[in-house]
Structure formats: structure tokens, C-alpha cells
Scaffold this active site. Structure first.
Site, PDB file in Angstrom:
ATOM      1  N   LYS A  23      16.538  72.389  31.787  1.00 29.02           N
ATOM      2  CA  LYS A  23      16.386  73.798  31.407  1.00 29.02           C
ATOM      3  C   LYS A  23      16.590  73.938  29.910  1.00 29.02           C
ATOM      4  O   LYS A  23      17.485  73.314  29.335  1.00 29.02           O
ATOM      5  CB  LYS A  23      17.386  74.686  32.143  1.00 29.02           C
ATOM      6  CG  LYS A  23      17.241  76.175  31.790  1.00 29.02           C
ATOM      7  CD  LYS A  23      18.131  77.065  32.638  1.00 29.02           C
ATOM      8  CE  LYS A  23      19.582  77.030  32.211  1.00 29.02           C
ATOM      9  NZ  LYS A  23      19.790  77.559  30.841  1.00 29.02           N
TER      10      LYS A  23
ATOM     11  N   GLU B 179      18.409  86.339  32.018  1.00 33.67           N
ATOM     12  CA  GLU B 179      19.827  86.648  31.896  1.00 33.67           C
ATOM     13  C   GLU B 179      20.044  87.947  31.139  1.00 33.67           C
ATOM     14  O   GLU B 179      19.504  88.145  30.046  1.00 33.67           O
ATOM     15  CB  GLU B 179      20.569  85.513  31.182  1.00 33.67           C
ATOM     16  CG  GLU B 179      22.068  85.775  31.030  1.00 33.67           C
ATOM     17  CD  GLU B 179      22.859  84.572  30.569  1.00 33.67           C
ATOM     18  OE1 GLU B 179      24.089  84.713  30.400  1.00 33.67           O
ATOM     19  OE2 GLU B 179      22.265  83.494  30.385  1.00 33.67           O
TER      20      GLU B 179
ATOM     21  N   GLU C 185      16.324  76.995  26.545  1.00 35.06           N
ATOM     22  CA  GLU C 185      16.298  78.415  26.222  1.00 35.06           C
ATOM     23  C   GLU C 185      15.186  78.729  25.227  1.00 35.06           C
ATOM     24  O   GLU C 185      14.878  77.918  24.349  1.00 35.06           O
ATOM     25  CB  GLU C 185      17.648  78.839  25.618  1.00 35.06           C
ATOM     26  CG  GLU C 185      18.823  78.646  26.547  1.00 35.06           C
ATOM     27  CD  GLU C 185      20.144  79.052  25.924  1.00 35.06           C
ATOM     28  OE1 GLU C 185      21.176  78.913  26.610  1.00 35.06           O
ATOM     29  OE2 GLU C 185      20.159  79.508  24.749  1.00 35.06           O
TER      30      GLU C 185
ATOM     31  N   ASP D  18      20.984  71.504  31.787  1.00 33.45           N
ATOM     32  CA  ASP D  18      20.717  72.206  30.532  1.00 33.45           C
ATOM     33  C   ASP D  18      20.503  71.234  29.379  1.00 33.45           C
ATOM     34  O   ASP D  18      21.236  70.243  29.229  1.00 33.45           O
ATOM     35  CB  ASP D  18      21.903  73.117  30.175  1.00 33.45           C
ATOM     36  CG  ASP D  18      21.653  74.566  30.529  1.00 33.45           C
ATOM     37  OD1 ASP D  18      20.479  74.948  30.714  1.00 33.45           O
ATOM     38  OD2 ASP D  18      22.632  75.328  30.610  1.00 33.45           O
TER      39      ASP D  18
ATOM     40  N   ASP E 100      25.220  74.306  30.252  1.00 33.06           N
ATOM     41  CA  ASP E 100      26.034  74.050  29.063  1.00 33.06           C
ATOM     42  C   ASP E 100      27.192  75.034  28.983  1.00 33.06           C
ATOM     43  O   ASP E 100      28.025  74.956  28.088  1.00 33.06           O
ATOM     44  CB  ASP E 100      25.197  74.057  27.788  1.00 33.06           C
ATOM     45  CG  ASP E 100      24.451  75.363  27.546  1.00 33.06           C
ATOM     46  OD1 ASP E 100      24.641  76.311  28.327  1.00 33.06           O
ATOM     47  OD2 ASP E 100      23.672  75.422  26.572  1.00 33.06           O
ATOM     48  N   SER E 101      27.281  75.922  29.986  1.00 36.34           N
ATOM     49  CA  SER E 101      28.461  76.765  30.152  1.00 36.34           C
ATOM     50  C   SER E 101      29.694  75.914  30.411  1.00 36.34           C
ATOM     51  O   SER E 101      30.822  76.417  30.345  1.00 36.34           O
ATOM     52  CB  SER E 101      28.265  77.744  31.311  1.00 36.34           C
ATOM     53  OG  SER E 101      27.786  77.075  32.467  1.00 36.34           O
TER      54      SER E 101
END
Length: 275
Positions: A113, A182, A115, A83, A44-45
Site C-alpha cells: 500500500k 481515510e 499513499e 505499507d 506504518d502506524s
């Protein structure tokens, strides 16, 4: 040979290092795939580096599906992880399962993925029980940047380090096949890596992780204004691109491009009949 969840787990057992990069389009994914990169994260970057947002919060499911499918078409051997964007899984286990399914069916991912640690363990369990592989993400989790108050190294205090280690155990127990660490102190990341039977993928977490991942625009120096401490620049592609764009503009202005070698011919006889 196609990289799979099993490939990643076997690499951990055999002590082999895993390489991952982000990608958001077909042509870049194809180049990475041909370079032998083990895994590609459709992060999602893309909100920051492709769509021009200030953060990842604004990225939608539709964004991730669109870019995920493009990457999947270019990656024949790399494991494609997509993501789950902000609020696509935090709201409920049901929402998490539905949206993970969309990323697999419409985005053509090989895994998703998300978080978070213990608080999203129920979502991880439900998604994996549905047959969808999950990569977890701990430490600095960009979707929570507003709660963190900025981009800061995580796990530096005793309490924070204990929580990160416990979260890592929780996501493994819930069924995650790997976990991204991270912006975590290197020694803490190494300890987490020792404690888990699933591979750790580091970004700003030191060499003790089982694998590494970088945002490809960072490692190619496509942005000159900021470079995170944990990024190594493998090429200065940004300057090369600007130089090429400038040369192109100048040659057009000077009338030297296109040259004769770039043109198609037509017989004079045909032209004469047009007058």
C-alpha cells in the site's frame, strides 16, 4: 480459503462487505485470521502504536519488512498488505519498484500500500506491471501530515473533493486493486465508491465504502488518552491488561504467586543428598 486480490474485486461486484484490521506481530495476526478477517494491513502506524514514534515518518523499510514477515507467518487466510514507508516510493519509480519487491520477497506480503493520488500513479503502474498488487490510499495520508498541518478531514471543499475523486480514478487507472479512503466525508466517500470498479476501504469515511479498516489498538481501547471520532471501541482491553498487570505485581509483592499449583516437585531423597 485464502483471500486474494481477486477475492476483494469479486466482493465489490457481489456487494459483499470487506473487513480489515491492522496487525504488527504473529500472535495478533493469527487471532485475526482465525476470526475470519478478510485483510490485514501491516501499517506504518506501527511507528505510533508499536515503536512509540510521534508519527509514521520515522518508520523504515527494515521496520516494515520485520513486522510484515511476522504477520505473514500468522495469517493463513487473510490478505496481507504491507505499507510502503515514507520516502520508499516518492523519490522515483525505480525506488518504488525495488522497495515494493523487498516487501513482497522479504516481508512476505501479498500486496503493498502506498499513499497519494495522481502524483504516484507512475509508481503504481510500474509496481503492478511487475506483478505486485497495489492498494492505494487517499484522503488523510499520515505520511503527509506535516504538509496537511495536522490530522484533518480531507475533501470538504469543492476543489478538494474534485481532486480526491480524480485521484481515485487515476490510481484505479494505474492498476490499484483497492483504495483506502481515510477521514473523508461520508457522502463523498460513497460517491467515490460508486464511481470506481475497485473496492474502497474506509477509515473514518462512512458506511458507503465497500469495506472498513481500523487500527486494532484503537478498537480494543488499548490507549485511553485519545480515541478518534471514527473509532468504535469493541472491547476495553487496555483496562483489562492494566488490571491483570497490577494483580500480578501485587501477588508477587504479597508472596501469593507462584502458588503450589505453579511449582514443580522433587523427591526429598534427592534433596537430602545435596546437603
Amino acid at each position: 480459503m485464502k483471500n486474494t486480490v481477486t477475492t476483494f474485486l469479486n466482493a465489490k461486484k457481489e456487494g459483499k462487505r470487506l473487513s480489515m484490521l491492522t496487525a504488527y506481530d504473529y500472535s495478533t495476526a493469527k487471532l485475526m485470521d482465525e476470526s475470519g478477517i478478510h485483510g490485514i494491513l501491516v501499517g506504518d502506524s506501527l511507528g505510533n502504536v508499536v515503536l512509540g514514534y510521534e508519527d509514521t515518518v520515522s518508520v523504515t523499510m527494515e521496520d516494515m519488512i520485520h513486522h510484515g514477515a511476522a504477520v505473514a507467518r500468522g495469517a493463513k487466510n487473510a490478505l496481507v498488505v504491507i505499507d510502503m514507508p515514507f520516502m520508499s516510493y516518492q523519490t522515483s519509480v525505480y525506488d518504488a519498484l525495488v522497495n515494493a519487491g523487498r516487501l513482497m520477497k522479504e516481508g512476505r506480503g501479498n500486496a503493498v500500500k502506498l499513499e497519494g493520488g495522481a502524483e504516484v500513479a507512475p509508481q503504481i503502474k510500474a509496481i503492478t506491471q511487475a506483478g505486485i498488487p497495489v492498494m492505494a490510499h487517499l484522503g488523510l495520508t499520515p505520511q503527509s501530515i506535516n504538509a496537511f498541518g495536522g490530522f484533518k478531514v480531507q475533501g470538504k471543499t469543492e476543489a478538494a473533493a474534485k481532486k480526491l475523486l480524480e485521484d481515485a480514478r487515476q490510481v484505479e487507472a494505474a492498476g490499484a486493486f483497492a483504495v483506502v479512503l481515510e477521514c473523508v466525508p461520508a457522502k463523498l466517500a460513497a460517491l467515490v465508491t460508486e464511481q470506481l470498479s475497485i473496492p474502497t476501504i474506509g477509515i473514518g469515511a462512512g458506511r458507503g465504502c465497500d469495506g472498513q479498516i481500523l487500527v486494532y489498538q484503537d478498537m480494543l481501547a488499548m490507549y485511553a488518552d485519545f480515541t478518534p471520532k471514527f473509532v468504535k471501541r469493541y472491547a476495553n482491553i487496555g483496562e483489562q491488561m492494566k488490571a491483570a498487570f497490577t494483580a500480578y505485581r501485587e501477588e508477587i509483592e504479597e508472596g501469593t504467586f507462584p502458588g503450589p499449583e505453579h511449582e514443580f516437585s522433587i523427591s526429598d531423597e534427592v534433596l537430602e543428598k545435596l546437603y
